[in-house]
Design a protein around this motif. Structure first.
Motif, PDB file in Angstrom:
ATOM      1  N   GLY A  74       9.080 -45.328 -45.844  1.00 55.61           N
ATOM      2  CA  GLY A  74      10.383 -44.888 -46.346  1.00 55.61           C
ATOM      3  C   GLY A  74       8.910 -43.093 -45.931  1.00 55.61           C
ATOM      4  O   GLY A  74       9.938 -42.064 -46.557  1.00 55.61           O
ATOM      5  N   THR A  75       7.619 -43.617 -46.424  1.00 53.76           N
ATOM      6  CA  THR A  75       6.452 -41.800 -46.151  1.00 53.76           C
ATOM      7  C   THR A  75       6.434 -41.184 -44.726  1.00 53.76           C
ATOM      8  O   THR A  75       5.431 -40.075 -44.453  1.00 53.76           O
ATOM      9  N   TYR A  76       6.728 -41.814 -44.049  1.00 49.10           N
ATOM     10  CA  TYR A  76       6.447 -40.802 -42.267  1.00 49.10           C
ATOM     11  C   TYR A  76       6.899 -40.314 -42.042  1.00 49.10           C
ATOM     12  O   TYR A  76       8.009 -39.747 -42.780  1.00 49.10           O
ATOM     13  N   ALA A  77       6.414 -39.258 -41.197  1.00 50.76           N
ATOM     14  CA  ALA A  77       6.970 -37.818 -40.343  1.00 50.76           C
ATOM     15  C   ALA A  77       8.908 -38.177 -40.099  1.00 50.76           C
ATOM     16  O   ALA A  77       9.706 -37.500 -39.840  1.00 50.76           O
ATOM     17  N   LEU A  78       8.739 -39.336 -39.338  1.00 51.50           N
ATOM     18  CA  LEU A  78      10.337 -39.779 -38.498  1.00 51.50           C
ATOM     19  C   LEU A  78      10.151 -40.797 -39.049  1.00 51.50           C
ATOM     20  O   LEU A  78       9.257 -42.014 -39.435  1.00 51.50           O
ATOM     21  N   LEU A  79      12.168 -40.669 -39.200  1.00 59.39           N
ATOM     22  CA  LEU A  79      12.680 -41.871 -39.888  1.00 59.39           C
ATOM     23  C   LEU A  79      13.306 -42.358 -39.300  1.00 59.39           C
ATOM     24  O   LEU A  79      14.809 -41.111 -39.260  1.00 59.39           O
ATOM     25  N   PRO A  80      13.624 -43.846 -38.886  1.00 60.93           N
ATOM     26  CA  PRO A  80      15.057 -43.866 -38.219  1.00 60.93           C
ATOM     27  C   PRO A  80      15.844 -43.923 -38.948  1.00 60.93           C
ATOM     28  O   PRO A  80      16.553 -44.345 -40.457  1.00 60.93           O
ATOM     29  N   ASP A  81      17.159 -44.129 -38.049  1.00 58.35           N
ATOM     30  CA  ASP A  81      18.610 -44.462 -39.312  1.00 58.35           C
ATOM     31  C   ASP A  81      18.650 -45.686 -39.703  1.00 58.35           C
ATOM     32  O   ASP A  81      18.217 -46.569 -38.940  1.00 58.35           O
ATOM     33  N   LEU A  82      19.233 -45.981 -41.245  1.00 51.49           N
ATOM     34  CA  LEU A  82      19.312 -47.080 -41.477  1.00 51.49           C
ATOM     35  C   LEU A  82      20.034 -47.896 -40.936  1.00 51.49           C
ATOM     36  O   LEU A  82      21.840 -47.134 -41.277  1.00 51.49           O
ATOM     37  N   PRO A  83      20.505 -48.995 -41.087  1.00 50.16           N
ATOM     38  CA  PRO A  83      19.870 -49.910 -40.856  1.00 50.16           C
ATOM     39  C   PRO A  83      18.977 -50.089 -39.888  1.00 50.16           C
ATOM     40  O   PRO A  83      18.751 -50.142 -38.591  1.00 50.16           O
ATOM     41  N   ALA A  84      17.507 -50.250 -39.475  1.00 45.84           N
ATOM     42  CA  ALA A  84      16.662 -50.164 -38.311  1.00 45.84           C
ATOM     43  C   ALA A  84      15.332 -51.455 -38.267  1.00 45.84           C
ATOM     44  O   ALA A  84      14.881 -51.984 -39.515  1.00 45.84           O
ATOM     45  N   VAL A  85      14.785 -51.682 -37.148  1.00 42.80           N
ATOM     46  CA  VAL A  85      14.520 -52.749 -36.850  1.00 42.80           C
ATOM     47  C   VAL A  85      13.259 -52.085 -36.918  1.00 42.80           C
ATOM     48  O   VAL A  85      12.235 -50.943 -36.347  1.00 42.80           O
ATOM     49  N   GLY A  86      11.832 -53.167 -37.306  1.00 42.65           N
ATOM     50  CA  GLY A  86      10.378 -52.812 -37.542  1.00 42.65           C
ATOM     51  C   GLY A  86       9.918 -52.512 -36.063  1.00 42.65           C
ATOM     52  O   GLY A  86      10.636 -53.178 -34.945  1.00 42.65           O
TER      53      GLY A  86
END
Lengths: 362, 362
Positions: free
Chosen positions: B79-91
């Motif tokens: 959760g520290t990256y500048a771009l975060l996907p909607d959750l739930p997400a696939v890595g």
């Protein structure tokens, strides 16, 4: 020294041009503020009788009228500046003078013209000089003395920084620290003439309101202290004005980092001074994710890059003189000091929080 | 899930294309490494059975073959990256897969093709996915699996940074820190193919010579430690190689400041990472008098800027594949780990001084 040929006299610009090649006035001994070694200006500078260089075919004898004391002049004498002249040298890097006599090949200026020497390191704290024609730009008639004397460094720096880094359009905003500096005041005025909104950061001080009033009268839109710059309330400001695309940094340290926080995505911060004597510190994420650009600007280098083509330079001077004549660009608050009282002027100009520029008049 | 239509199977790319729209293989249950909240990857990631999205007219069913674990994947899950996907997400943000079936409007890929998903945040740590055609770039035939799986982030970052900031010509030099990183190794190889000299900064470590040998075998011209970078002996290096016009910074802190010291006048430092978790500190004089430019680069943003025109993107992929086929660009040292053993791979990839990239194979 060609006393038989080179004649000079008063500082009035309305001297009659008695010939195409020379203004005839009573001769007087040329004098200059000379330093033979680097050190504290009050100690190393001496007012000396000097000999003028030969006029030759392409020389221009200029009687200096007025020359300011800028921070970079002090640093140059102290030996801490990036550009140092050969010693002995004459102090001062800008000013205005009147053409007294020209060499036979000189075509761009004539006796009686007011001129500014545009390269740094030429030495302007003197009564007379022979400059090469290439080093001079002629001013339009009726440019006020103090505007002319202070045109070549600060307004030019402000103009270039507002023109060369971001494509700014009316309504866009810029942020700057040291907004009370010579450059800062020129930025306020030139930006206002361009239709830009300015956010101006200054240090808190006892007479803060007085300074706020003065900058407002120049056209400053928003004026905040360094302390306010760090506060969350800054977000309220950005309800009234768009986030800036351009930040102009003359301070470094925390002030620069804080300005970066408020810059728009893909914006540019241009550093042109380091008054805090601290480096610029940039969070990695600002570079990577905000795509902010950091640049520097040095007027001296810009001018040197124009050596083979003075069109940009003369074009800029004419535009700035146009703003002056329209009343949109004024000289900073100035204190005139006779050349012989240079020691007083030097000491006063080196005081902190000085808000007047000291101008040597010859 | 359209089990009746969507069939998938082995990871071989040489499966016969039994129809124009689908490869027929035995069906198996799609699985994915899913996280429902941000946190430490080993704790929040779960390997789950999932349903595939509808293929629709423009969807492409891709059977993933291999997908690496990159540092930015870890940061995204944390959760520290500048771009975060909607959750739930696939890595996972890159990898290679094989096209199994295409929607009726899909024209740029066909069943059997190997493809890489080019946008970040799509989730590549899974057995199967339905991607939109726009998100995929087709690879040339016979691209090796590990090269294909690791092409989309690091070599692309290296390629863009070497191409977009300075006009470099054969014989010019560049400097980079973290030269052992995935990007660093790609920089060494692509720069060598461009005829550029590389100065590669790495941290000292017990098996230093082994690493030096490996980077040298990739084409590194000069390899120095962070400690050497600070020493006056650096001047001897610049008798052999010109001062760099471009510095690539993945570290920040002192390492970045030291690289700036050695940069050529008017050079550029591009920051693309901050491994030291310290900001970039720039002396004011470097900006003003050396006219050095500081920029940032983020591959994800660059790709998103190409959304309406994939030509630059596909052009870059083809150029990189050409280097791969000529033997000028190899995959980094990799350790293949089956998808089910993801926890082992995650833990190993988060160790300091890791010099192998962990690749999940499906």
């Amino acid at each position: 020294m060609r006393l038989g040929l080179v004649l000079w006299g008063w500082r009035s610009r309305f001297l009659p041009a008695l010939s195409l090649r020379g203004l005839k006035t009573a001769p007087s001994q040329p004098r200059a503020l000379v330093y033979e070694q680097h050190g504290e200006p009050a100690r190393v500078l001496k007012l000396k009788d000097v000999e003028l260089a030969e006029l030759g075919d392409s020389g221009v004898h200029v009687k200096m009228l007025a020359a300011p004391i800028n921070p970079s002049d002090i640093n140059m004498i102290q030996g801490t500046y990036a550009l140092l002249p050969d010693l002995p040298a004459v102090g001062g890097n800008e000013g205005v003078g009147q053409v007294m006599e020209i060499g036979s090949h000189v075509t761009s200026v004539k006796p009686g013209d007011w001129v500014i020497p545009v390269d740094a390191g030429l030495g302007t704290w003197r009564t007379d000089a022979v400059f090469s024609e290439e080093a001079l730009v002629k001013l339009p008639a009726n440019t006020p003395l103090l505007c002319a004397a202070t045109l070549c460094v600060n307004p030019c720096t402000a103009y270039r920084m507002l023109s060369d880094f971001e494509a700014l359009r009316p309504g866009d905003s810029i942020i700057q620290n040291a907004a009370n500096s010579g450059v800062g005041q020129a930025v306020i005025q030139i930006a206002a003439a361009m239709g830009l909104k300015t956010i101006n950061v200054i240090r808190d001080r006892p007479n803060l309101q007085e300074l706020v009033d003065r900058l407002t009268s120049l056209g400053a839109d928003h004026i905040i202290t360094e302390e306010m710059l760090r506060k969350p309330e800054m977000k309220d400001l950005f309800k009234k004005v768009p986030k800036p695309q351009l930040a102009l940094n003359c301070v470094g340290g925390k002030s620069a980092t804080e300005m970066l926080r408020h810059l728009q995505h893909k914006g540019t911060m241009v550093t042109y001074g380091g008054m805090a004597k601290q480096p610029v510190t940039v969070p990695v994420s600002t570079l990577i994710f905000k795509d902010v650009k950091l640049r520097g600007f040095w007027m001296t280098q810009w001018k040197r890059n124009q050596v083979h083509n003075k069109d940009s330079l003369t074009g800029m001077i004419l535009k700035l003189c146009d703003l002056i004549h329209k009343g949109q660009l004024t000289a900073p608050a100035c204190t005139k000091v006779p050349l012989k009282d240079y020691a007083i002027a030097l000491e006063a100009s080196m005081q902190p929080y000085t808000s007047t520029k000291h101008i040597l008049v010859m």
